[in-house]
Design a protein around this motif. Structure first.
Motif, short mmCIF file in Angstrom:
data_model
loop_
_atom_site.label_atom_id
_atom_site.label_comp_id
_atom_site.label_asym_id
_atom_site.label_seq_id
_atom_site.Cartn_x
_atom_site.Cartn_y
_atom_site.Cartn_z
N HIS A 83 8.75 7.43 11.94
CA HIS A 83 8.71 6.92 10.58
C HIS A 83 8.65 5.39 10.57
CE1 HIS A 83 9.01 10.53 8.22
NE2 HIS A 83 10.10 10.95 8.84
N GLN A 84 9.37 4.77 11.49
CA GLN A 84 9.44 3.31 11.51
C GLN A 84 8.08 2.69 11.82
OE1 GLN A 84 11.99 1.26 14.42
NE2 GLN A 84 13.00 0.29 12.67
N MET A 85 7.23 3.39 12.57
CA MET A 85 5.90 2.88 12.87
C MET A 85 5.08 2.65 11.60
SD MET A 85 5.65 2.47 16.10
CE MET A 85 3.89 2.29 16.29
N ASN A 86 5.38 3.39 10.55
CA ASN A 86 4.65 3.23 9.29
C ASN A 86 5.22 2.12 8.42
OD1 ASN A 86 2.70 5.37 9.59
ND2 ASN A 86 4.40 6.81 9.37
N ARG A 87 6.42 1.67 8.69
CA ARG A 87 7.02 0.56 7.94
C ARG A 87 6.59 -0.74 8.62
NH1 ARG A 87 11.56 3.98 8.51
NH2 ARG A 87 12.67 2.48 9.84
N ARG A 88 5.46 -1.31 8.16
CA ARG A 88 4.83 -2.40 8.90
C ARG A 88 4.14 -3.37 7.95
NH1 ARG A 88 1.34 1.64 8.19
NH2 ARG A 88 -0.89 1.19 8.12
N SER A 89 3.77 -4.51 8.52
CA SER A 89 2.90 -5.45 7.84
C SER A 89 1.71 -5.77 8.74
CB SER A 89 3.63 -6.75 7.49
OG SER A 89 4.56 -6.55 6.45
N GLU A 90 0.54 -5.96 8.14
CA GLU A 90 -0.67 -6.35 8.86
C GLU A 90 -1.11 -7.71 8.33
OE1 GLU A 90 -2.56 -1.91 9.53
OE2 GLU A 90 -2.90 -2.95 7.63
N PHE A 91 -1.81 -8.45 9.18
CA PHE A 91 -2.24 -9.81 8.84
C PHE A 91 -3.74 -9.90 9.09
CE2 PHE A 91 2.16 -9.75 10.07
CZ PHE A 91 2.79 -10.50 9.09
N ILE A 92 -4.53 -9.59 8.07
CA ILE A 92 -5.97 -9.50 8.20
C ILE A 92 -6.61 -10.83 7.80
CG2 ILE A 92 -8.04 -8.20 7.56
CD1 ILE A 92 -5.87 -6.59 9.03
N ILE A 93 -7.44 -11.39 8.72
CA ILE A 93 -8.13 -12.65 8.43
C ILE A 93 -9.23 -12.41 7.40
CG2 ILE A 93 -9.52 -14.53 9.40
CD1 ILE A 93 -8.13 -14.05 12.06
N TYR A 127 0.82 -1.21 0.00
CA TYR A 127 0.00 0.00 0.00
C TYR A 127 0.85 1.27 0.00
CZ TYR A 127 -4.05 -2.94 0.91
OH TYR A 127 -5.05 -3.89 0.80
N GLY A 128 2.15 1.09 -0.07
CA GLY A 128 3.03 2.26 -0.08
C GLY A 128 2.82 3.13 1.14
N GLU A 129 2.71 4.44 0.90
CA GLU A 129 2.50 5.39 2.00
C GLU A 129 1.06 5.86 2.09
OE1 GLU A 129 3.78 9.60 0.93
OE2 GLU A 129 5.14 8.41 -0.36
N SER A 130 0.15 5.12 1.48
CA SER A 130 -1.25 5.56 1.40
C SER A 130 -2.02 5.37 2.70
CB SER A 130 -1.97 4.81 0.26
OG SER A 130 -2.03 3.42 0.53
N GLN A 131 -1.50 4.58 3.64
CA GLN A 131 -2.23 4.32 4.89
C GLN A 131 -1.31 4.54 6.10
OE1 GLN A 131 -4.29 0.55 4.85
NE2 GLN A 131 -5.26 0.94 2.86
N LEU A 132 -0.79 5.76 6.20
CA LEU A 132 0.06 6.10 7.35
C LEU A 132 -0.75 6.05 8.64
CD1 LEU A 132 1.97 9.18 5.86
CD2 LEU A 132 2.70 6.78 5.88
N ILE A 133 -0.14 5.62 9.73
CA ILE A 133 -0.87 5.52 11.01
C ILE A 133 -0.55 6.69 11.94
CG2 ILE A 133 -1.01 3.01 10.88
CD1 ILE A 133 1.27 2.88 12.92
N ASN A 134 0.24 7.66 11.47
CA ASN A 134 0.50 8.85 12.27
C ASN A 134 0.58 10.06 11.33
OD1 ASN A 134 3.07 8.66 11.13
ND2 ASN A 134 3.95 7.64 12.94
N HIS A 135 1.07 11.16 11.84
CA HIS A 135 1.06 12.43 11.10
C HIS A 135 2.25 12.61 10.17
CE1 HIS A 135 3.81 13.01 14.42
NE2 HIS A 135 4.29 14.09 13.82
N CYS A 136 3.07 11.60 10.00
CA CYS A 136 4.35 11.76 9.30
C CYS A 136 4.23 11.65 7.78
CB CYS A 136 5.36 10.75 9.84
SG CYS A 136 5.72 10.96 11.59
N GLY A 137 3.47 12.57 7.20
CA GLY A 137 3.33 12.61 5.75
C GLY A 137 4.47 13.34 5.09
N ASP A 138 4.33 13.61 3.79
CA ASP A 138 5.38 14.28 3.04
C ASP A 138 5.72 15.64 3.66
OD1 ASP A 138 5.51 12.22 1.25
OD2 ASP A 138 4.10 13.11 -0.17
#
Length: 645
Positions: free
Chosen positions: A632-642, A612-623
């Protein structure tokens, strides 16, 4: 030419033999505690260019033990310059002399080395726990107004004691009679007691000899008087009824004595205390507020280092209990000495084992009603400085007192300084650790939870059950590290650590527990449900980090437990690149995550995913937003949705 060569060799050999003979003489004087004489011998040898580890050690020690730390620094520097293996103790001594030279950066470097060599040493552990000791000392500094007193001479003047509206002190100024008896330790006259008036400005004036029956031809120093001024405890060389006592090395040690005031105002019945010994020194007495306990310094068997502080119960007239060493919260492998106890049960003492500014520093702690010891606090400047500062006494009612020091700018070897405390130093630090125990997912309170408190070595200190509001609280010590463990049926046990601040107050430590049985259904993010770390990738990387593989293994095990479960892997990046770059990077991350799961036993058809690239940031750290690396590291993540169960 051969004859000339042989003569040179002979002369050189005789010179070396003579130098070695002088070193041997110096060693004898050193071992006899005649430090000044030994120093002169060692110096003569060193000035002729003779070098050895033993020479520099003993030359440095001669100055070190005689409180001349700057000269000791010179020779310890030569010692370390030899590049030979050196006992760890010398790293500590060298650090102390570096502090005396006010080279605190280098002093800390050698303390670091000392800690690595002596991790079990109390001093090393104190330093390791208090690496910011200079900041603490700076915070405590500036609370006292200090002045030199007019009783000081070019000799040693030190060791004051309150005596009504007067002060009794020790001095090595001229002794009476035709002979001037001197100590081989310093080549100065032995000390006697003098008494002086106290002025309104807290100065000391009109000194005169204190008592003919107490003063002898040997050392007397550091007295303490009972409140009625009718009994005195004091230090003296091992000299009773005209007889000198020596240990097996022929050293005259120090002992404690007691005298009482008769009806005519004369001191009499000078009595040696029963726990003295010819084999070790006992010195520098202090009385508890109720005068039922006598504190003192000694190197008796069981002592940690050069001297420790002990206490002994006063059971009756000339009756005493068994001396007890105070805890390692106070005593170290170095010197703890010159105790003084206030009416508020505050214990002041001098030490070069606790972290200070150099030499002996003055410290204070609170003796609690149960006998335990509170935090040990350095008084800071201007009481303490790079040299020896010791023999601190204070009047609780006026907050005025005296201490002794061999600091620069003084008149003699040791001088007496007066002080006024302008701002009290808070040492009776009281702290409370409290919090709520709740459900991690819903936030619902969990009354009846068991909460346990452990010290930093996991010794159980206390255990409580949360009340109807699910709250707990513990009385704790300031500046200490604790572990708190919470338990509740149907919930996973959780343990957290906390380091309390050095100041009094309340510290809030909420504990959120996760259920052992977790509900999962389509739409559930397994990472959040099972408290799995969601950060797996370094900047600009798509390979699985080693610290993430254990967490991915949890996902694999869950999917194996539910063989029909299908999971969508969603990978995300931070905003620090172009959208196109981030989409490509996140897709690579999703693929590497899926590949890892397949490699570890999960069928490929049960997995889907995309980036999803940077399209779903979880904090305010946009461009263009200034954020920390952690944000920034909080946005570098993987999710595992059932997707399907």
């Amino acid at each position: 030419m051969r004859k000339i060569y042989m003569i040179c060799v002979l002369l050189f050999g005789l010179q070396m033999q003579a130098q070695q003979t002088k070193v041997a003489k110096g060693d004898t004087q050193f071992n006899d505690l005649a430090y000044i004489d030994a120093t002169e011998t060692y110096l003569k040898v060193a000035k002729k260019g003779y070098k050895s580890k033993e020479l520099f050690q003993k030359l440095g020690d001669s100055y070190y033990f005689n409180a001349n730390l700057k000269e000791a620094n010179k020779w310890y520097t030569e010692l370390f310059a030899l590049g030979q293996p050196i006992e760890s103790e010398y790293y500590y001594r060298y650090s102390q002399t570096l502090k005396a030279a006010e080279d605190y950066k280098k002093a800390d470097e050698y303390l670091d080395k000392f800690y690595k060599l002596s991790a079990n040493d109390i001093r090393a552990n104190l330093y390791n726990k208090q690496r910011d000791y200079k900041k603490t000392i700076e915070k405590n500094s500036g609370r006292y107004e200090v002045k030199s007193t007019t009783v000081n001479t070019r000799k040693s003047d030190y060791g004051t004691a309150f005596f009504g509206d007067k002060v009794v002190f020790s001095t090595s100024r001229d002794t009476t009679g035709f002979a001037r008896v001197q100590t081989r330790w310093t080549n100065q006259s032995f000390t006697n007691f003098y008494v002086s008036n106290r002025t309104e400005e807290n100065d000391l004036t009109n000194p005169e000899r204190f008592s003919k029956t107490i003063n002898s031809k040997f050392h007397e120093d550091t007295p303490v008087f009972t409140k009625d001024l009718k009994t005195v405890y004091f230090t003296r060389n091992n000299f009773t009824e005209g007889k000198i006592g020596r240990d097996e090395k022929q050293v005259i040690n120090l002992k404690l004595y007691k005298a009482v005031l008769n009806a005519e105002g004369k001191w009499e019945n000078v009595t040696e205390l029963p726990f003295n010994s010819n084999a070790y020194s006992v010195a520098h007495p202090a009385l508890s507020p109720d005068e039922k306990t006598l504190y003192f310094a000694s190197n008796m068997p069981g002592t940690n280092g050069q001297s420790d502080i002990f206490k002994v119960a006063i059971l009756g007239e000339n009756q005493y209990g068994t001396p007890e060493k105070l805890s390692n919260a106070i005593n170290t492998e170095a010197r703890e000495t010159f105790p003084f106890v206030t009416q508020d049960n505050e214990l002041y003492f001098a030490s070069d084992g606790h972290q200070g500014l150099g030499g002996l520093d003055v410290f204070v702690t609170k003796i609690n009603t149960d006998g335990s010891i509170g935090p040990v606090v350095n008084l800071g400047a201007p009481i303490n400085g790079p040299m020896d500062d010791f023999a601190f006494i204070i009047d609780n009612s006026t907050r005025k007192g005296y201490f002794s020091s061999n600091r620069n700018g003084g008149k003699g070897l040791d001088d007496i300084y007066s002080f006024t405390e302008k701002e009290p130093l808070v040492i009776d630090c009281k702290s409370e650790l409290a919090g709520l125990v709740t459900d991690a997912e819903t936030g619902v309170i969990l009354p009846g939870s068991t909460v346990s408190l452990f010290d930093d070595k996991f010794n159980l200190l206390s255990k409580v059950t949360t009340d109807g509001k699910s709250s707990y609280q513990f009385e704790v010590k300031c500046g200490q590290k604790y572990y708190v463990r919470a338990e509740q049926a149907e919930y996973e046990t959780k343990e957290q650590n906390v380091v309390l601040p050095d100041s009094s107050g309340k510290t809030d430590l909420p504990i959120a527990l996760s259920k052992k049985l977790k509900e999962i259904k389509p739409g559930t993010d397994l990472a959040k449900t099972f408290n799995i770390k969601i950060i797996y990738f370094d900047l600009d990387k798509s390979n699985i980090r080693s610290d993430a593989q254990a967490d991915l293994a949890k996902i694999a095990e869950i999917m194996k437990e539910f063989p029909t479960m299908k999971v969508d892997v969603r990978s995300h990046t931070d905003s620090r690149q172009t959208n196109a770059y981030n989409e490509k990077l996140s897709s690579a991350r999703a693929k590497s995550t899926i590949d890892w799961l397949v490699k570890n036993g999960i069928e490929k058809e049960r997995l889907s995913g995309r980036g999803y690239g940077e399209s779903q940031l979880i904090n305010h750290c946009g461009d263009g937003v200034n954020c920390s690396e952690e944000e920034h590291q909080m946005n570098r993540r993987s999710e595992f949705i059932i997707l399907k169960m």
